[in-house]
Write a protein that holds these residues in place. Structure first.
Motif, PDB file in Angstrom:
ATOM      1  N   SER A  60       6.777   0.594  -2.938  1.00  0.00           N
ATOM      2  CA  SER A  60       7.536   0.532  -4.190  1.00  0.00           C
ATOM      3  C   SER A  60       8.352  -0.753  -4.317  1.00  0.00           C
ATOM      4  O   SER A  60       8.760  -1.122  -5.415  1.00  0.00           O
ATOM      5  CB  SER A  60       8.461   1.741  -4.310  1.00  0.00           C
ATOM      6  OG  SER A  60       9.476   1.700  -3.320  1.00  0.00           O
ATOM      7  N   ILE A  61       8.607  -1.424  -3.199  1.00  0.00           N
ATOM      8  CA  ILE A  61       9.425  -2.650  -3.272  1.00  0.00           C
ATOM      9  C   ILE A  61       8.607  -3.849  -3.727  1.00  0.00           C
ATOM     10  O   ILE A  61       9.169  -4.864  -4.134  1.00  0.00           O
ATOM     11  CB  ILE A  61      10.094  -2.968  -1.921  1.00  0.00           C
ATOM     12  CG1 ILE A  61       9.053  -3.476  -0.911  1.00  0.00           C
ATOM     13  CG2 ILE A  61      10.848  -1.763  -1.378  1.00  0.00           C
ATOM     14  CD1 ILE A  61       9.651  -4.082   0.334  1.00  0.00           C
ATOM     15  N   TYR A  62       7.293  -3.734  -3.684  1.00  0.00           N
ATOM     16  CA  TYR A  62       6.455  -4.881  -4.040  1.00  0.00           C
ATOM     17  C   TYR A  62       6.186  -4.867  -5.542  1.00  0.00           C
ATOM     18  O   TYR A  62       5.100  -4.519  -6.012  1.00  0.00           O
ATOM     19  CB  TYR A  62       5.157  -4.859  -3.228  1.00  0.00           C
ATOM     20  CG  TYR A  62       5.411  -4.908  -1.735  1.00  0.00           C
ATOM     21  CD1 TYR A  62       5.813  -6.096  -1.117  1.00  0.00           C
ATOM     22  CD2 TYR A  62       5.297  -3.757  -0.947  1.00  0.00           C
ATOM     23  CE1 TYR A  62       6.075  -6.141   0.244  1.00  0.00           C
ATOM     24  CE2 TYR A  62       5.566  -3.800   0.426  1.00  0.00           C
ATOM     25  CZ  TYR A  62       5.952  -4.993   1.011  1.00  0.00           C
ATOM     26  OH  TYR A  62       6.213  -5.031   2.367  1.00  0.00           O
ATOM     27  N   ASN A  63       7.211  -5.260  -6.276  1.00  0.00           N
ATOM     28  CA  ASN A  63       7.137  -5.212  -7.736  1.00  0.00           C
ATOM     29  C   ASN A  63       6.849  -6.572  -8.357  1.00  0.00           C
ATOM     30  O   ASN A  63       7.092  -6.797  -9.539  1.00  0.00           O
ATOM     31  CB  ASN A  63       8.426  -4.627  -8.316  1.00  0.00           C
ATOM     32  CG  ASN A  63       9.658  -5.421  -7.890  1.00  0.00           C
ATOM     33  OD1 ASN A  63       9.537  -6.478  -7.272  1.00  0.00           O
ATOM     34  ND2 ASN A  63      10.830  -4.908  -8.203  1.00  0.00           N
ATOM     35  N   ASP A  64       6.341  -7.474  -7.542  1.00  0.00           N
ATOM     36  CA  ASP A  64       5.944  -8.802  -8.020  1.00  0.00           C
ATOM     37  C   ASP A  64       4.582  -9.119  -7.421  1.00  0.00           C
ATOM     38  O   ASP A  64       4.360  -8.939  -6.226  1.00  0.00           O
ATOM     39  CB  ASP A  64       6.979  -9.850  -7.589  1.00  0.00           C
ATOM     40  CG  ASP A  64       6.791 -11.176  -8.308  1.00  0.00           C
ATOM     41  OD1 ASP A  64       5.674 -11.731  -8.265  1.00  0.00           O
ATOM     42  OD2 ASP A  64       7.765 -11.678  -8.910  1.00  0.00           O
ATOM     43  N   ASN A 178      -1.901   2.038 -12.023  1.00  0.00           N
ATOM     44  CA  ASN A 178      -0.459   1.843 -11.948  1.00  0.00           C
ATOM     45  C   ASN A 178       0.001   1.355 -10.581  1.00  0.00           C
ATOM     46  O   ASN A 178      -0.322   1.947  -9.547  1.00  0.00           O
ATOM     47  CB  ASN A 178       0.271   3.151 -12.270  1.00  0.00           C
ATOM     48  CG  ASN A 178       0.323   3.444 -13.747  1.00  0.00           C
ATOM     49  OD1 ASN A 178       0.435   2.522 -14.566  1.00  0.00           O
ATOM     50  ND2 ASN A 178       0.255   4.708 -14.111  1.00  0.00           N
ATOM     51  N   LYS A 179       0.750   0.257 -10.592  1.00  0.00           N
ATOM     52  CA  LYS A 179       1.361  -0.313  -9.403  1.00  0.00           C
ATOM     53  C   LYS A 179       2.768  -0.785  -9.767  1.00  0.00           C
ATOM     54  O   LYS A 179       3.043  -1.052 -10.943  1.00  0.00           O
ATOM     55  CB  LYS A 179       0.544  -1.510  -8.878  1.00  0.00           C
ATOM     56  CG  LYS A 179      -0.918  -1.193  -8.545  1.00  0.00           C
ATOM     57  CD  LYS A 179      -1.038  -0.296  -7.323  1.00  0.00           C
ATOM     58  CE  LYS A 179      -2.508  -0.015  -7.010  1.00  0.00           C
ATOM     59  NZ  LYS A 179      -2.668   0.885  -5.846  1.00  0.00           N
ATOM     60  N   PRO A 180       3.656  -0.928  -8.788  1.00  0.00           N
ATOM     61  CA  PRO A 180       5.014  -1.396  -9.095  1.00  0.00           C
ATOM     62  C   PRO A 180       5.035  -2.754  -9.798  1.00  0.00           C
ATOM     63  O   PRO A 180       5.929  -3.028 -10.597  1.00  0.00           O
ATOM     64  CB  PRO A 180       5.671  -1.485  -7.709  1.00  0.00           C
ATOM     65  CG  PRO A 180       4.951  -0.476  -6.892  1.00  0.00           C
ATOM     66  CD  PRO A 180       3.522  -0.539  -7.371  1.00  0.00           C
ATOM     67  N   TYR A 181       4.046  -3.599  -9.529  1.00  0.00           N
ATOM     68  CA  TYR A 181       4.029  -4.953 -10.081  1.00  0.00           C
ATOM     69  C   TYR A 181       3.373  -5.048 -11.456  1.00  0.00           C
ATOM     70  O   TYR A 181       3.293  -6.148 -12.021  1.00  0.00           O
ATOM     71  CB  TYR A 181       3.333  -5.921  -9.109  1.00  0.00           C
ATOM     72  CG  TYR A 181       2.018  -5.420  -8.543  1.00  0.00           C
ATOM     73  CD1 TYR A 181       0.842  -5.458  -9.297  1.00  0.00           C
ATOM     74  CD2 TYR A 181       1.959  -4.896  -7.259  1.00  0.00           C
ATOM     75  CE1 TYR A 181      -0.349  -4.990  -8.781  1.00  0.00           C
ATOM     76  CE2 TYR A 181       0.763  -4.428  -6.723  1.00  0.00           C
ATOM     77  CZ  TYR A 181      -0.385  -4.485  -7.486  1.00  0.00           C
ATOM     78  OH  TYR A 181      -1.571  -4.011  -6.973  1.00  0.00           O
ATOM     79  N   ASN A 182       2.895  -3.951 -12.018  1.00  0.00           N
ATOM     80  CA  ASN A 182       2.267  -4.053 -13.344  1.00  0.00           C
ATOM     81  C   ASN A 182       2.813  -3.038 -14.353  1.00  0.00           C
ATOM     82  O   ASN A 182       2.181  -2.771 -15.368  1.00  0.00           O
ATOM     83  CB  ASN A 182       0.738  -3.935 -13.243  1.00  0.00           C
ATOM     84  CG  ASN A 182       0.274  -2.558 -12.766  1.00  0.00           C
ATOM     85  OD1 ASN A 182       0.977  -1.550 -12.908  1.00  0.00           O
ATOM     86  ND2 ASN A 182      -0.933  -2.493 -12.218  1.00  0.00           N
TER      87      ASN A 182
END
Length: 218
Positions: A60-64, A178-182
């Motif tokens: 969840s921390i990899y939002n980039d 769905n991913k944290p980065y998109n």
């Protein structure tokens, strides 16, 4: 019913299999191996240790999308990305049976023309070898190696990368994994796992919408 089949381009990494967590695990194993090893000056084989930074397994921390920002030093990032050239990284990847079954159903759909499209910036045959082992029903002619996927002529793109989703949405419909980065990227349909797709009513609706749009052009 339209005369031509609906052409779908499907991504591999973090769509059909979970590359990022596996990649992080591979990196952290290397870190652990080095941290528990005490080099002896009497051993001529030990000259240096590869610079490795241990990474969090909390996805969840990899939002980039730019993973380099998560490294304290550039050399740590270089080590991480160099792992993509490691045959073992690819040969140990797994794909859930549910995703394999879903792709098979889509591939067998009489109104769908399916292609697998993946970036090969790191030209590694081990990646495609493992894919063929896990998805043997996909013919070689259905596999396209392409970084700029939006140059392809299709109806639907299934992907997780923000840039790909944005640019492909200008060419057709996009289905987002769905991913944290998109999270803030536009899509025509968002799903949490590829295995949801074939049994998703919204997917059927999306196909019907494409049929109708094509019929209106005739």
């Amino acid at each position: 019913m339209k005369n031509n089949k609906i052409r779908i381009f499907c991504d591999i990494d973090d769509t059909l299999w979970d590359l990022l967590p596996h990649w992080i695990e591979h990196n952290n194993i290397l870190y652990d191996e080095q941290s528990t090893f005490v080099p002896l000056t009497s051993n001529p084989k030990i000259k240096y240790c590869t610079p490795v930074q241990k990474l969090s397994t909390d996805l969840s921390i990899y939002n980039d999308w730019n993973l380099r920002k998560y490294f304290l030093k550039e050399e740590y990032a270089d080590t991480f990305f160099s792992l993509l050239t490691d045959d073992e990284l690819w040969s140990t990847l797994e794909a859930p049976t549910s995703r394999i079954d879903t792709l098979k159903k889509i591939n067998e759909h009489e109104d769908i023309e399916l292609y697998i499209v993946t970036s090969m910036k790191v030209n590694h045959s081990a990646k495609l070898k493992r894919f063929k082992e896990l998805f043997p029903f996909i013919d070689d002619r259905q596999i396209i190696t392409c970084h700029d996927k939006w140059i392809l002529d299709g109806d639907i793109w299934i992907d997780d990368k923000p840039e790909t989703l944005i640019k492909c949405s200008e060419r057709g419909k996009v289905i987002k994994i769905n991913k944290p980065y998109n999270q803030n990227v536009f899509c025509d349909l968002a799903i949490n796992d590829f295995s949801e797709l074939f049994f998703n009513d919204k997917f059927a609706t999306l196909l019907e919408r494409i049929y109708e749009e094509d019929e209106s052009k005739v």
